[in-house]
Structures are given as structure tokens and as C-alpha cells.
Design a protein around this motif. Structure first.
Motif, PDB file in Angstrom:
ATOM      1  N   VAL A  87      28.032  57.702  14.500  1.00 15.07           N
ATOM      2  CA  VAL A  87      27.621  56.845  13.212  1.00 15.07           C
ATOM      3  C   VAL A  87      26.473  57.642  12.268  1.00 15.07           C
ATOM      4  O   VAL A  87      26.330  57.254  11.206  1.00 15.07           O
ATOM      5  N   PRO A 121      25.800  60.690  10.964  1.00 11.47           N
ATOM      6  CA  PRO A 121      26.154  61.294   9.787  1.00 11.47           C
ATOM      7  C   PRO A 121      26.886  60.331   8.611  1.00 11.47           C
ATOM      8  O   PRO A 121      26.788  60.837   7.576  1.00 11.47           O
ATOM      9  N   ILE A 122      27.411  59.278   9.275  1.00 14.10           N
ATOM     10  CA  ILE A 122      28.041  58.432   8.292  1.00 14.10           C
ATOM     11  C   ILE A 122      27.077  57.527   7.752  1.00 14.10           C
ATOM     12  O   ILE A 122      27.365  57.275   6.453  1.00 14.10           O
ATOM     13  N   LEU A 123      26.013  56.942   8.520  1.00 11.65           N
ATOM     14  CA  LEU A 123      25.062  56.260   8.021  1.00 11.65           C
ATOM     15  C   LEU A 123      24.316  56.889   6.903  1.00 11.65           C
ATOM     16  O   LEU A 123      23.529  56.306   6.152  1.00 11.65           O
ATOM     17  N   LYS A 124      23.797  58.117   7.345  1.00 13.53           N
ATOM     18  CA  LYS A 124      22.866  59.205   6.617  1.00 13.53           C
ATOM     19  C   LYS A 124      21.505  58.571   6.683  1.00 13.53           C
ATOM     20  O   LYS A 124      20.468  59.329   6.904  1.00 13.53           O
ATOM     21  N   GLU A 125      21.002  57.337   6.372  1.00 17.47           N
ATOM     22  CA  GLU A 125      19.889  56.753   6.394  1.00 17.47           C
ATOM     23  C   GLU A 125      19.695  55.544   7.164  1.00 17.47           C
ATOM     24  O   GLU A 125      20.631  54.691   6.857  1.00 17.47           O
ATOM     25  N   ARG A 151      17.485  49.564  14.433  1.00 14.99           N
ATOM     26  CA  ARG A 151      18.273  48.328  14.522  1.00 14.99           C
ATOM     27  C   ARG A 151      19.858  48.783  13.796  1.00 14.99           C
ATOM     28  O   ARG A 151      20.719  48.609  14.482  1.00 14.99           O
ATOM     29  N   ASP A 152      19.574  49.296  12.538  1.00 18.36           N
ATOM     30  CA  ASP A 152      20.980  49.596  11.733  1.00 18.36           C
ATOM     31  C   ASP A 152      21.780  50.415  12.980  1.00 18.36           C
ATOM     32  O   ASP A 152      23.174  50.129  12.940  1.00 18.36           O
ATOM     33  N   LEU A 203      23.339  48.167  15.733  1.00 18.93           N
ATOM     34  CA  LEU A 203      24.527  47.383  15.355  1.00 18.93           C
ATOM     35  C   LEU A 203      25.615  48.052  15.028  1.00 18.93           C
ATOM     36  O   LEU A 203      26.627  47.644  15.229  1.00 18.93           O
ATOM     37  N   HIS A 204      25.364  49.428  14.385  1.00 24.21           N
ATOM     38  CA  HIS A 204      26.689  50.078  14.178  1.00 24.21           C
ATOM     39  C   HIS A 204      27.312  51.006  15.266  1.00 24.21           C
ATOM     40  O   HIS A 204      28.522  51.037  14.976  1.00 24.21           O
ATOM     41  N   ALA A 205      26.604  51.329  16.174  1.00 20.91           N
ATOM     42  CA  ALA A 205      27.231  52.118  17.265  1.00 20.91           C
ATOM     43  C   ALA A 205      27.633  51.252  18.310  1.00 20.91           C
ATOM     44  O   ALA A 205      28.445  51.657  19.175  1.00 20.91           O
ATOM     45  N   SER A 206      27.233  50.014  18.456  1.00 18.44           N
ATOM     46  CA  SER A 206      27.617  48.989  19.504  1.00 18.44           C
ATOM     47  C   SER A 206      29.197  48.625  19.326  1.00 18.44           C
ATOM     48  O   SER A 206      29.624  48.268  18.173  1.00 18.44           O
ATOM     49  N   PRO A 231      28.234  48.430  24.302  1.00 17.68           N
ATOM     50  CA  PRO A 231      27.115  48.025  23.672  1.00 17.68           C
ATOM     51  C   PRO A 231      26.110  48.920  23.758  1.00 17.68           C
ATOM     52  O   PRO A 231      25.903  49.809  24.610  1.00 17.68           O
ATOM     53  N   GLY A 276       4.593  47.209  12.154  1.00 17.37           N
ATOM     54  CA  GLY A 276       5.783  46.119  12.230  1.00 17.37           C
ATOM     55  C   GLY A 276       7.078  46.691  11.083  1.00 17.37           C
ATOM     56  O   GLY A 276       8.089  46.456  11.425  1.00 17.37           O
ATOM     57  N   GLN A 277       6.621  47.691  10.299  1.00 16.76           N
ATOM     58  CA  GLN A 277       7.670  48.362   9.531  1.00 16.76           C
ATOM     59  C   GLN A 277       8.242  49.286  10.357  1.00 16.76           C
ATOM     60  O   GLN A 277       7.655  50.088  10.979  1.00 16.76           O
ATOM     61  N   LYS A 280      25.894  42.279  19.987  1.00 14.40           N
ATOM     62  CA  LYS A 280      25.546  42.174  18.368  1.00 14.40           C
ATOM     63  C   LYS A 280      26.101  43.474  17.598  1.00 14.40           C
ATOM     64  O   LYS A 280      25.766  44.658  18.250  1.00 14.40           O
ATOM     65  N   TYR A 321      18.863  40.931  11.473  1.00 14.76           N
ATOM     66  CA  TYR A 321      17.724  41.606  11.046  1.00 14.76           C
ATOM     67  C   TYR A 321      16.524  40.468  10.867  1.00 14.76           C
ATOM     68  O   TYR A 321      15.527  41.142  10.966  1.00 14.76           O
ATOM     69  N   ARG A 357      12.113  37.671  13.601  1.00 17.64           N
ATOM     70  CA  ARG A 357      10.601  37.421  13.749  1.00 17.64           C
ATOM     71  C   ARG A 357      10.248  36.111  12.830  1.00 17.64           C
ATOM     72  O   ARG A 357       9.102  35.546  13.242  1.00 17.64           O
TER      73      ARG A 357
END
Lengths: 196, 245
Positions: free
Chosen positions: A97, A99-103, A107-108, A111-114, A119, A150-151, B9, B181, B184
Motif C-alpha cells: 500500500v 507506493p499507492i498511498l504515497k503520503e 494509522r492510514d 487501515l489500508h494494509a489490514s 490484520p 500528539g501530532q 479495522k 481516526y 481521543r
């Protein structure tokens, strides 16, 4: 039984080599495929048994193996009993995923790889991306730093660094090995040396 | 949608992922006398590429993305790279390599940003791949105008089994994304509905706004944030930023 680290193993004497030889020969004897590849008895026996149980190979009346299900260049991952070998599947899904998502954030990717079958947890993604970053496949586009608590860190996949479909491996010796090119991309030991 | 704790998820829970998966199944399982190419089109930000990434992991589809500079040769090279096959020198030989692997593996080929190929008339190579691989399943993804653009190519147009339009994110998608997402702070249903209405169907905008809202809740120390808490603060409504190439 201890195995050599993958970057020190002969690239020829592996399941990859066996599968390539099987596709080339199509009908063959056990000794023939061993001679072609130089694989050990145990590697050959286990893999041929798995491929036969999974229906890729059949034994004919003259006890030769016949390739009956050629799925192309992807080396079938099977256990000895023919069941699917899911080892490393999670990392493979992550690598697919990126190279497909690129950025993406950690968490992204999770969610995409599971998938429902395999999972992938955020901690798995975090650890894997950390090494891919060290090895130069990714750029961290937003570092987490004080005031930014947190960011989540975001990564960018460097398309020019895509080497192929096989997921880079993290070796126990803390090294990133790229099975597409057969090269060590990052090593804990050389990293430490270059710091001094 | 309520997420059960034990449920995995994954973005498979989103509407457009399910649509894309259904289209892929149709392409893969169509009887041999029918074509095996499907089109998945819709506006930028609707989550088409995100859906494609799920198809790549779940069903082993090969994914490539076109660019304005994509040529016949570069498209074939890209596909071979994804397959892990060292490319031969000529376009012809590469075409054979691609077709051979598609036919043997039975894996679907997804071509994203197909609009570029339509514009550049490289579309013939896609047809060559389709025919050379004995009708291997393919999914073409592009903006909402892709179906119209493909009409220019009559021979090609007739080979499309199914046209699927990506749907705007609905309220259920918004709650699913919030459950992914926003761990929190909880976002109240009225604020979720507001986020949904300003997003105009874009999953990308939904995600940006969920992030903003959650940050606000954390700043204010709220464990649950409602529309009243949010007030008249602006949400991100602008058109999606230019696509990264």
C-alpha cells in the motif's frame, strides 16, 4: 537448526530458485530440480511436498513431477501440508500500500494494509516504517517534536526507491535487506560506525 | 456504524471500497464470452485510490498509476516493476512479459489516473494487454469524465463489462472514519452530520475536518464535542489540493 542471515545465503539455493526451475522444466524428477538449483535435500523435499499438496504439482505414473498450476513468477508460499504460509504477509501488505498511498500516517497505513484475513496493527506499521525510513525508502514529512505533541508523523514514499513487489526484510542483526535487489539497505553496525 | 471492538479495522468498511470490490469480482468472474474490463470513476477525493489499495492487498491486484508523461513503454515498465519481472528491451517483448504474467497469475490489473492515457492515445496498449493476456481482468480508474472520454475509442468501449461510479461519502462513512481516526475525543452525531454536509462527498475533506474537530476537543479538554461546542468555526470546504503526481 540455525540458518544463515538471508543476505549471506546463496540466492540460487532457495524456494525462488526452485519455483523458477519448476516453471522452466515443467516435467521433472526430484534429482533434476535439485541439480538445477543446488538446493538442499530438506528445502527441496519440503517445498515439493507443499506444492503437491496445494495442487501446483502432480506426480505422474513414472514418479515425475508435473507442473499443473503455473501461477506465474510469484513464488507460491505454502507449508509442507499445502496450506498457505501467511508468514510475512502483514509486512507484504504494508509494502504493497505504501507506493499507492504515497503520503500517509501510521494509522492510514494500518487501515489500508489490514484485511479481514491478515490484520496489521499500528505498532507493526510503526516499527516497520521506522526501518524503511532509516533505509531511505521514506521521507518523514512532519517530524513529531515538542509543541507538536500528539501530532502524528507523516511519511512520504519515495517512488524512485521502489525496487519491486517483495517487502524489504528486517533481519535479526538489525539490518534492512531488500529481496528485490538482494542488497542490504541499512545496517545498525555501519550506521553506528558512520556516526563516529 | 458502530465498530465492534473485535472487528478488524480496515477501510473495507467504507462504501466505495465495497463498490470497487464488487466491480473487481464481476471482472474476475465474468463468463468467458463477456468482457473482463471494469471502469471505476468519480471525483478526486472520493477515495478511489484508497479503495484500489485495498484491492491490491486483499486480492493481489497489480496497481499502476498513469502520469501525464506515461508512454506505452513506461506503462509496461511500471507494470513489470510491480510484478517484479526484469523488463526486456523492446516494447513488444515487454508486452509479452506482462501478458504472460497476467494470464498465469489470474491477478487483476488496476490502472489508475487512466484519464492521462485516454488523453494521450496510449489507450491502444491497454487493449493490447487485455487481448494478449487472453482477457485478464482489468480495472480502469479515473475522474468522472473517464466514461465519456473512453467513448472516443469504440472498439475499447465495447469491451467494458461494468461502469461503476464512486459514490459521495455518506453519513455512515463519516461515522466509520470517525471511529477510525477520532480515538481521543468523541464527536457528537450533530457535529458528524455537519462534517458530512460540508464535505460534499469527499472522504479526503471528511478526514481533514475530523482531525480539526478532534484537535479542538482536545484543546478545550472536552471528551465529547458537539455542534454547539464547535459553533461557527469554519471547516475545510475548499476544493481538494492538487493531486500529487
Amino acid at each position: 537448526m540455525s540458518q544463515k542471515p538471508i543476505d549471506q545465503r546463496s540466492p540460487l539455493a532457495s524456494r525462488d530458485a526452485l519455483w523458477a526451475a519448476i516453471r522452466r522444466l515443467k516435467i521433472f524428477r526430484y534429482d533434476e530440480v535439485r541439480r538445477e538449483t543446488g538446493c538442499s535435500r530438506s528445502t527441496t523435499t519440503v517445498y515439493l511436498a507443499g506444492l503437491t499438496a496445494a495442487g501446483y504439482l502432480q506426480l505422474d505414473a513414472e514418479s515425475r513431477y508435473v507442473l499443473v498450476r503455473d501461477v506465474g513468477v510469484d513464488v507460491p508460499k505454502v507449508n509442507r501440508d499445502g496450506s498457505d504460509n501467511l508468514q510475512g504477509k502483514g509486512r507484504e501488505q504494508i509494502w504493497t500500500v505504501l507506493p499507492i498511498l504515497k503520503e500517509f500516517s501510521i494509522r492510514d497505513v494500518a487501515l489500508h494494509a489490514s484485511t479481514e484475513i491478515v490484520p496489521v496493527s499500528e505498532s507493526t506499521v510503526k516499527e516497520y516504517l521506522k526501518y524503511l525510513h532509516k533505509a531511505g525508502y521514506l521521507r518523514a514529512s512532519r517530524e513529531s517534536r515538542p509543541g507538536n505533541a500528539g501530532q502524528p508523523i507523516r511519511y512520504r514514499f519515495l517512488q524512485s526507491k521502489y525496487t519491486g513487489p517483495k517487502a524489504p526484510m528486517i533481519q535479526r542483526v538489525r539490518q534492512v535487506f531488500d529481496p528485490n535487489t538482494g542488497k542490504v539497505m541499512w545496517s545498525h553496525s555501519t550506521y553506528r560506525l558512520s556516526q563516529h | 456504524m458502530q465498530q465492534v471492538e473485535t472487528e478488524v479495522k480496515t477501510i473495507a468498511a467504507l462504501g466505495n471500497v465495497a463498490l470497487a470490490a464488487r466491480a473487481l469480482h464481476r471482472a474476475t468472474n465474468a463468463p468467458s464470452h463477456l468482457p473482463h474490463i471494469v471502469v471505476f470513476s468519480g471525483p478526486s477525493g472520493f477515495g478511489k485510490t484508497s479503495a484500489a489499495s485495498y484491492l491490491a492487498t486483499r486480492y493481489g491486484a497489480y496497481y499502476v498509476e498513469c502520469r501525464s508523461t506515461t508512454t506505452r513503454k513506461s506503462l509496461l515498465e511500471m507494470i513489470l516493476k510491480r510484478m517484479g519481472i526484469p523488463a526486456e528491451k523492446t516494447v513488444n517483448a515487454m508486452l509479452d512479459q506482462v501478458c504472460d504474467q497476467l494470464e498465469h497469475s489470474g491477478r487483476c490489473l488496476i490502472i489508475d489516473e487512466m484519464d492521462y492515457l485516454v488523453d494521450k492515445s496510449v489507450v491502444a496498449i491497454v487493449q493490447d494487454i487485455y487481448e494478449g493476456s487472453n482477457g485478464s481482468p482489468m480495472m480502469l480508474i479515473g475522474e468522472e469524465s473517464l466514461p465519456k472520454k473512453l467513448k472516443k475509442w469504440e472498439r475499447f468501449h465495447g469491451r467494458i463489462l461494468d461502469w461503476t461510479a464512486a459514490q459521495p461519502a455518506d453519513l455512515e462513512d463519516v461515522s466509520t472514519l470517525a471511529s477510525f481516526y477520532c480515538d481521543r475525543a468523541k464527536i457528537a452525531p450533530d457535529l458528524l452530520a455537519h462534517v458530512h454536509s460540508v464535505a460534499r462527498g469527499s472522504v479526503r475533506r471528511v478526514c481533514v475536518n475530523l482531525d480539526l474537530v478532534q484537535e479542538e476537543a482536545l484543546t478545550k479538554g472536552l471528551s465529547i464535542i458537539t455542534l454547539a461546542d464547535w459553533g461557527n468555526r469554519p471547516l475545510y470546504t475548499g476544493d481538494a489540493p492538487a493531486r500529487r503526481g
